[in-house]
Design an enzyme around this catalytic site. Structure first.
Site, PDB file in Angstrom:
ATOM      1  N   SER A  63     -12.709  -5.868  -7.360  1.00 17.09           N
ATOM      2  CA  SER A  63     -13.420  -4.627  -7.075  1.00 17.09           C
ATOM      3  C   SER A  63     -14.171  -4.083  -8.286  1.00 17.09           C
ATOM      4  CB  SER A  63     -12.435  -3.559  -6.573  1.00 17.09           C
ATOM      5  OG  SER A  63     -11.842  -3.956  -5.354  1.00 17.09           O
ATOM      6  N   GLN A  96       2.225   1.798  -5.958  1.00 24.41           N
ATOM      7  CA  GLN A  96       2.117   3.016  -6.761  1.00 24.41           C
ATOM      8  C   GLN A  96       3.221   3.183  -7.805  1.00 24.41           C
ATOM      9  OE1 GLN A  96       1.584   6.604  -4.486  1.00 24.41           O
ATOM     10  NE2 GLN A  96      -0.294   5.867  -3.499  1.00 24.41           N
ATOM     11  N   HIS A 117      -1.307  10.549   0.108  1.00 21.13           N
ATOM     12  CA  HIS A 117      -0.155  10.418   1.002  1.00 21.13           C
ATOM     13  C   HIS A 117       1.077  10.735   0.173  1.00 21.13           C
ATOM     14  CE1 HIS A 117       2.476   9.178   4.139  1.00 21.13           C
ATOM     15  NE2 HIS A 117       2.753   7.972   3.667  1.00 21.13           N
ATOM     16  N   GLU A 240      -9.545  -1.108  28.542  1.00 17.86           N
ATOM     17  CA  GLU A 240      -9.889   0.220  29.042  1.00 17.86           C
ATOM     18  C   GLU A 240      -9.209   1.343  28.265  1.00 17.86           C
ATOM     19  OE1 GLU A 240      -9.996   0.908  33.238  1.00 17.86           O
ATOM     20  OE2 GLU A 240     -10.466  -1.182  33.694  1.00 17.86           O
TER      21      GLU A 240
END
Length: 341
Positions: A63, A96, A117, A240
């Protein structure tokens, strides 16, 4: 700011642009650790709002090039955290605690440690220093929508929580951050780490991810085992579902009931409760509240996720996945994004 009372007398506070003071972020550097779904959206929106941003990514992260190409400064998580006045952890919950151990030594009194969070703080996996503010700004949408709606001049709803206010400015700063990423354009609800964590986990397990997939599979299996074509079962129990959820999203249950046939409404109202296990839901909530699920998930990760992999493989090889793959190849699904057109 809007305040409304629910039937139990609890107040819900919602903040908008006019309630946030952007100057709270003047001269502030925000270190965004992670550049995934939420990380890229927070970092880019903050930068577009005039906030100084540095993205924290480990050496070798794929990244890094992406963040640099987006015009953002990139550093290691430790260096970014050392530079940041606000350090926002936007990496997976399971990673984390390890990353936090590396950045804790560079956190200074008056800094802010921020989350999207509350899992690791609520369940004691991360215990920030007493002199550091601890807040949560959590957009209630995937990162690509947080970014896309911001670019349109709109925003996604969000949550704001203050776990520790060591400086006396944590709430105002969190609100300014929420404005900078676009959430106050839609509305920000005030909550707590405990409430956000427990309702989020319960919703994922009992309804949004666990409950709905089990309901779809159970309906599919019931029809197939009774001799009906798997393709028909797929359309009735999965395809659906999106149409129904869209109606509920747009106008609540009432909009959905008003849009289906009277036969469907009567059948749903009289039979739906027979397939919902409220006692099971209560047990799920209790396991979230007392930390049983958190301990189970932490132990599962420490053991290198053996049960997780088995559950995932069973899900991916279920017949409904094979039928769905075949049908999606046969029909002209409209998967175009109107925002990209």
């Amino acid at each position: 700011m809007t305040e409304s009372a629910d039937p139990d007398g609890l107040d819900t506070t919602v903040y908008y642009d006019e309630d946030a003071d952007p100057s709270m972020l003047d001269g502030t550097t925000v270190a965004v650790l992670g550049y995934g779904s939420q990380g890229h959206a927070h970092a880019q929106n903050l930068a577009d709002s005039g906030v100084d941003v540095v993205v924290g990514l480990r050496e070798g992260s794929t990244s890094r090039a992406e963040a640099s190409a987006d015009g953002l400064r990139v550093a290691t998580p430790q260096d970014a955290a050392a530079e940041g006045d606000i350090v926002t952890l936007l990496i997976p919950d399971t990673v984390q605690p390890t990353v936090y151990e590396r950045i804790e030594p560079v956190l200074e009194a008056g800094d802010t440690l921020q989350f999207a969070h509350g899992f690791n703080v609520h369940y004691g996996q991360i215990e920030p220093p007493e002199a550091v503010d601890v807040t949560m700004v959590a957009p209630k949408a995937p990162g690509h929508l947080v970014r896309r709606t911001y670019k349109r001049g709109e925003g996604t709803p969000g949550l704001l929580a203050v776990y520790r206010d060591a400086t006396g400015r944590a709430h105002a700063e969190g609100l300014a951050y929420a404005r900078a990423i676009g959430c106050t354009r839609a509305g920000v609800i005030e909550t707590t780490f405990r409430e956000e964590t427990e309702t989020d986990l319960f919703g994922e397990q009992a309804v949004l991810c666990g409950g709905v997939t089990e309901l779809v599979k159970a309906g599919f299996e019931t029809l197939v085992e009774a001799g009906y074509a798997p393709e028909m079962a797929y359309f009735e129990c999965l395809n659906e579902l999106k149409l129904i959820v869209d109606l509920m999203y747009e106008g609540g249950h009432a909009e959905m009931w008003n849009s289906v046939s009277d036969t469907a409404e009567y059948g749903g109202l009289t039979r739906g409760s027979e397939v919902v296990d409220r006692e099971g839901m209560t047990e799920i909530l209790e396991a979230v509240q007392n930390g049983e699920f958190a301990r189970e998930w932490i132990t599962e990760n420490q053991a290198n996720r053996p049960a997780y992999r088995q559950y995932r493989e069973a899900e991916q090889t279920h017949q409904i996945e094979q039928v769905g793959d075949q049908l999606r190849e046969l029909f002209a699904w409209d998967d175009s994004d109107p925002e990209e057109a």
